[in-house]
Design a protein around this motif. Structure first.
Motif, PDB file in Angstrom:
ATOM      1  N   ASP A  86       0.810  -1.221   0.000  1.00  0.00           N
ATOM      2  CA  ASP A  86       0.000   0.000   0.000  1.00  0.00           C
ATOM      3  C   ASP A  86       0.845   1.273   0.000  1.00  0.00           C
ATOM      4  OD1 ASP A  86       0.973   0.091   2.567  1.00  0.00           O
ATOM      5  OD2 ASP A  86      -0.985   0.032   3.542  1.00  0.00           O
ATOM      6  N   GLY A  87       2.173   1.142  -0.154  1.00  0.00           N
ATOM      7  CA  GLY A  87       3.051   2.299  -0.217  1.00  0.00           C
ATOM      8  C   GLY A  87       3.658   2.704   1.104  1.00  0.00           C
ATOM      9  N   THR A  88       3.190   2.142   2.230  1.00  0.00           N
ATOM     10  CA  THR A  88       3.780   2.444   3.523  1.00  0.00           C
ATOM     11  C   THR A  88       5.035   1.601   3.697  1.00  0.00           C
ATOM     12  OG1 THR A  88       2.468   0.753   4.637  1.00  0.00           O
ATOM     13  CG2 THR A  88       1.544   2.975   4.566  1.00  0.00           C
ATOM     14  N   ALA A  89       5.884   1.999   4.605  1.00  0.00           N
ATOM     15  CA  ALA A  89       7.098   1.234   4.863  1.00  0.00           C
ATOM     16  C   ALA A  89       6.739  -0.088   5.522  1.00  0.00           C
ATOM     17  CB  ALA A  89       8.035   2.032   5.757  1.00  0.00           C
ATOM     18  N   ALA A  90       7.460  -1.135   5.150  1.00  0.00           N
ATOM     19  CA  ALA A  90       7.244  -2.441   5.769  1.00  0.00           C
ATOM     20  C   ALA A  90       7.737  -2.396   7.213  1.00  0.00           C
ATOM     21  CB  ALA A  90       7.998  -3.516   4.988  1.00  0.00           C
ATOM     22  N   TRP A  91       7.140  -3.220   8.050  1.00  0.00           N
ATOM     23  CA  TRP A  91       7.554  -3.319   9.444  1.00  0.00           C
ATOM     24  C   TRP A  91       8.537  -4.466   9.599  1.00  0.00           C
ATOM     25  CZ3 TRP A  91       2.248  -3.001  12.387  1.00  0.00           C
ATOM     26  CH2 TRP A  91       1.785  -1.667  12.346  1.00  0.00           C
ATOM     27  N   ARG A  92       9.605  -4.224  10.362  1.00  0.00           N
ATOM     28  CA  ARG A  92      10.570  -5.262  10.723  1.00  0.00           C
ATOM     29  C   ARG A  92      10.145  -5.832  12.077  1.00  0.00           C
ATOM     30  NH1 ARG A  92      14.465  -2.180  10.933  1.00  0.00           N
ATOM     31  NH2 ARG A  92      14.796  -2.065  13.169  1.00  0.00           N
ATOM     32  N   VAL A  93      10.052  -7.145  12.157  1.00  0.00           N
ATOM     33  CA  VAL A  93       9.584  -7.812  13.371  1.00  0.00           C
ATOM     34  C   VAL A  93      10.702  -8.690  13.915  1.00  0.00           C
ATOM     35  CG1 VAL A  93       7.854  -9.358  14.348  1.00  0.00           C
ATOM     36  CG2 VAL A  93       7.235  -7.841  12.455  1.00  0.00           C
ATOM     37  N   THR A  94      11.023  -8.499  15.192  1.00  0.00           N
ATOM     38  CA  THR A  94      12.042  -9.327  15.833  1.00  0.00           C
ATOM     39  C   THR A  94      11.510  -9.873  17.153  1.00  0.00           C
ATOM     40  OG1 THR A  94      13.045  -7.407  16.919  1.00  0.00           O
ATOM     41  CG2 THR A  94      13.984  -8.074  14.802  1.00  0.00           C
ATOM     42  N   VAL A  95      12.047 -11.021  17.543  1.00  0.00           N
ATOM     43  CA  VAL A  95      11.723 -11.618  18.836  1.00  0.00           C
ATOM     44  C   VAL A  95      13.036 -11.850  19.570  1.00  0.00           C
ATOM     45  CG1 VAL A  95      10.784 -13.639  20.032  1.00  0.00           C
ATOM     46  CG2 VAL A  95       9.639 -12.768  17.990  1.00  0.00           C
ATOM     47  N   ASP A  96      13.130 -11.321  20.771  1.00  0.00           N
ATOM     48  CA  ASP A  96      14.285 -11.581  21.626  1.00  0.00           C
ATOM     49  C   ASP A  96      14.073 -12.961  22.246  1.00  0.00           C
ATOM     50  OD1 ASP A  96      16.119 -11.832  23.700  1.00  0.00           O
ATOM     51  OD2 ASP A  96      15.878  -9.756  24.383  1.00  0.00           O
ATOM     52  N   ARG A  97      14.698 -13.973  21.641  1.00  0.00           N
ATOM     53  CA  ARG A  97      14.473 -15.352  22.080  1.00  0.00           C
ATOM     54  C   ARG A  97      15.018 -15.600  23.483  1.00  0.00           C
ATOM     55  NH1 ARG A  97      12.825 -19.318  18.595  1.00  0.00           N
ATOM     56  NH2 ARG A  97      14.328 -20.799  19.440  1.00  0.00           N
ATOM     57  N   GLY A  98      15.946 -14.784  23.941  1.00  0.00           N
ATOM     58  CA  GLY A  98      16.444 -14.913  25.305  1.00  0.00           C
ATOM     59  C   GLY A  98      15.420 -14.447  26.328  1.00  0.00           C
ATOM     60  N   ALA A  99      14.591 -13.484  25.935  1.00  0.00           N
ATOM     61  CA  ALA A  99      13.559 -12.961  26.839  1.00  0.00           C
ATOM     62  C   ALA A  99      12.234 -13.708  26.701  1.00  0.00           C
ATOM     63  CB  ALA A  99      13.325 -11.480  26.565  1.00  0.00           C
ATOM     64  N   CYS A 100      11.998 -14.334  25.555  1.00  0.00           N
ATOM     65  CA  CYS A 100      10.720 -15.004  25.274  1.00  0.00           C
ATOM     66  C   CYS A 100      10.429 -16.090  26.305  1.00  0.00           C
ATOM     67  CB  CYS A 100      10.772 -15.609  23.865  1.00  0.00           C
ATOM     68  SG  CYS A 100       9.276 -16.522  23.411  1.00  0.00           S
ATOM     69  N   LEU A 101       9.187 -16.108  26.765  1.00  0.00           N
ATOM     70  CA  LEU A 101       8.736 -17.114  27.732  1.00  0.00           C
ATOM     71  C   LEU A 101       8.035 -18.288  27.060  1.00  0.00           C
ATOM     72  CD1 LEU A 101       7.206 -14.677  30.380  1.00  0.00           C
ATOM     73  CD2 LEU A 101       9.462 -15.774  30.432  1.00  0.00           C
ATOM     74  N   GLY A 102       7.762 -18.171  25.763  1.00  0.00           N
ATOM     75  CA  GLY A 102       7.084 -19.248  25.039  1.00  0.00           C
ATOM     76  C   GLY A 102       5.612 -19.367  25.369  1.00  0.00           C
ATOM     77  N   SER A 103       4.958 -18.252  25.699  1.00  0.00           N
ATOM     78  CA  SER A 103       3.540 -18.295  26.056  1.00  0.00           C
ATOM     79  C   SER A 103       2.659 -18.654  24.864  1.00  0.00           C
ATOM     80  CB  SER A 103       3.089 -16.955  26.638  1.00  0.00           C
ATOM     81  OG  SER A 103       3.041 -15.967  25.623  1.00  0.00           O
ATOM     82  N   GLY A 104       3.101 -18.303  23.649  1.00  0.00           N
ATOM     83  CA  GLY A 104       2.321 -18.594  22.448  1.00  0.00           C
ATOM     84  C   GLY A 104       1.248 -17.575  22.131  1.00  0.00           C
ATOM     85  N   ILE A 105       1.161 -16.512  22.906  1.00  0.00           N
ATOM     86  CA  ILE A 105       0.154 -15.486  22.656  1.00  0.00           C
ATOM     87  C   ILE A 105       0.350 -14.882  21.274  1.00  0.00           C
ATOM     88  CG2 ILE A 105      -0.697 -13.212  23.370  1.00  0.00           C
ATOM     89  CD1 ILE A 105      -0.062 -14.076  26.278  1.00  0.00           C
ATOM     90  N   CYS A 106       1.594 -14.617  20.907  1.00  0.00           N
ATOM     91  CA  CYS A 106       1.866 -14.002  19.599  1.00  0.00           C
ATOM     92  C   CYS A 106       1.419 -14.913  18.465  1.00  0.00           C
ATOM     93  CB  CYS A 106       3.346 -13.652  19.461  1.00  0.00           C
ATOM     94  SG  CYS A 106       4.464 -15.052  19.658  1.00  0.00           S
ATOM     95  N   ALA A 107       1.695 -16.202  18.588  1.00  0.00           N
ATOM     96  CA  ALA A 107       1.307 -17.157  17.546  1.00  0.00           C
ATOM     97  C   ALA A 107      -0.214 -17.278  17.453  1.00  0.00           C
ATOM     98  CB  ALA A 107       1.936 -18.516  17.810  1.00  0.00           C
ATOM     99  N   ALA A 108      -0.909 -17.097  18.566  1.00  0.00           N
ATOM    100  CA  ALA A 108      -2.368 -17.152  18.554  1.00  0.00           C
ATOM    101  C   ALA A 108      -2.962 -15.889  17.921  1.00  0.00           C
ATOM    102  CB  ALA A 108      -2.907 -17.327  19.970  1.00  0.00           C
ATOM    103  N   LEU A 109      -2.353 -14.728  18.198  1.00  0.00           N
ATOM    104  CA  LEU A 109      -2.876 -13.465  17.683  1.00  0.00           C
ATOM    105  C   LEU A 109      -2.480 -13.208  16.229  1.00  0.00           C
ATOM    106  CD1 LEU A 109      -2.292 -11.151  20.765  1.00  0.00           C
ATOM    107  CD2 LEU A 109      -4.483 -11.958  19.881  1.00  0.00           C
ATOM    108  N   ALA A 110      -1.309 -13.672  15.826  1.00  0.00           N
ATOM    109  CA  ALA A 110      -0.815 -13.441  14.459  1.00  0.00           C
ATOM    110  C   ALA A 110      -0.159 -14.720  13.949  1.00  0.00           C
ATOM    111  CB  ALA A 110       0.164 -12.275  14.445  1.00  0.00           C
ATOM    112  N   PRO A 111      -0.965 -15.758  13.705  1.00  0.00           N
ATOM    113  CA  PRO A 111      -0.398 -17.059  13.323  1.00  0.00           C
ATOM    114  C   PRO A 111       0.348 -17.056  11.996  1.00  0.00           C
ATOM    115  CG  PRO A 111      -2.780 -17.072  13.077  1.00  0.00           C
ATOM    116  CD  PRO A 111      -2.419 -15.784  13.767  1.00  0.00           C
TER     117      PRO A 111
END
Length: 83
Positions: free
Chosen positions: A10-35
């Protein structure tokens, strides 16, 4: 992987997405909200791709992460998690 500086469809800048795997707790909330963008890899989350078009679900995932392990950036500006 797409260059984060490239424009989204759509002409907007793309978003860069990162996960700090050292901080991640593995709750899975992100995978549920944005599979389509996050998956659990063992006991930690990982982005399925490095960039995405702007999407409220990505921000919701970053906002909902109990460890604040997800960062969403547009260029050099952090757009998620939101304050």
């Amino acid at each position: 992987m797409t260059d984060p500086a490239e424009a989204a469809a759509d002409g907007t800048a793309a978003w860069r997405v990162t996960v700090d795997r050292g901080a991640c707790l593995g709750s899975g909330i992100c995978a549920a909200l944005a599979p389509g963008l996050f998956a659990l890899d063992g006991e930690r989350s990982r982005p399925l791709r490095g960039t995405t078009e702007p999407d409220e679900a990505v921000l919701d995932a970053a906002d909902s992460c109990p460890a604040a392990a997800i960062t969403v950036a547009e260029g050099t500006e952090v757009v998620g998690p939101r304050p």
